[in-house]
Design a protein around this motif. Structure first.
Motif: not given
Length: 273
Positions: A118-127, A129-133
């Motif tokens: 995967l391209d790990l620099d793009v946005l994916g699923e929310p984490v 405990w680190a935020g809602d988005g």
């Protein structure tokens, strides 16, 4: 604005931690599998089954785009996760330890391969405990690794085994501290104010969150200000237990600055509870 700070590379750690885990599990006696752990109601076998569940769930929804049921009406997300985890563990109690180990061997390495493609620099699923988005994939991968590491440590403690090699803990503090901006979201402070967090020992470091117009952002290093709004310091063992609610020794925590803000920081949770 990126509130989470610079990327973390956990890919080099996945396979080595898995190999260490399987070496541990493959040498267990039947009595060892039944030992209780710090996860209330779960035995060593139950945590091993939970780890398997985490891996196959990640592959199913991420790699294979499998859609499963979401929370029930009115069910909070943490309760939903707890229910799924408990249902899986209870079902796996029908498996022999040999069958469970065979299944774990089958899927070992596949999560590493999944993240590596995967391209790990793009946005994916929310984490959560680190935020809602949506969060960057590198943070999601680090979340995966940190959970595997925590459960591996819990297994070794339950078995009174030698501690997990220190090198595997190198990205843990750097992962868990990414929850700091989200933790501070309701702290009202003027732009430029800073909150520091220091984790001592191997795998530790220094970080600070800085208030910007749109919220708090994280960066590595000590707070540039000589008088941060608040600062917390502790060792790595206490830090990860604080972040995961695993019976930390609060006597090993040092705080300074605004007491209310320090209390908020000490409530930081870097796992779904």
């Amino acid at each position: 604005m990126n509130p989470w700070g610079p990327p973390i590379d956990v890919l080099p750690y996945f396979s080595k931690e898995e190999q260490s885990l399987m070496t541990l599990l493959s040498a267990l006696t039947e009595e060892d599998w039944t030992r209780p752990t710090m996860c209330a109601g779960w035995s060593v076998k139950d945590i091993a089954a939970h780890l398997l569940g985490d891996k196959v769930s990640r592959l199913s929804r991420g790699r294979d785009d499998h859609q499963s049921d979401g929370p029930r009406p009115g069910e909070a997300f943490p309760r939903f996760i707890d229910r799924l985890n408990e249902e899986w563990v209870v079902a796996c109690r029908r498996l022999s330890t040999d069958v469970l180990l065979t299944m774990m061997y089958e899927f070992m390495g596949q999560t590493t391969e999944y993240w590596a493609k995967l391209d790990l620099d793009v946005l994916g699923e929310p984490v959560s405990w680190a935020g809602d988005g949506p969060a960057p994939r590198w943070l999601d991968a680090a979340r995966d690794y940190s959970e595997f590491w925590v459960h591996h440590v819990q297994l070794r403690e339950a078995l009174e085994h030698t501690p997990l090699e220190a090198e595997y803990a190198e990205p843990i503090a750097d992962t868990f501290v990414r929850a700091l901006p989200h933790t501070l979201r309701d702290v009202d402070a003027r732009v430029g104010k800073q909150v520091g967090y220091t984790v001592t020992g191997k795998g530790g470091g220094r970080w600070h969150a800085r208030r910007e117009r749109d919220g708090w952002v994280l960066d590595r290093g000590a707070p540039p200000s000589r008088t941060p709004l608040a600062a917390v310091a502790t060792d790595l063992d206490t830090f990860w237990r604080l972040c995961t609610r695993n019976a930390p020794d609060l006597g090993r925590v040092k705080t300074s600055g605004d007491e209310n803000v320090c209390a908020v920081v000490l409530g930081m949770t870097s796992i779904i509870v």
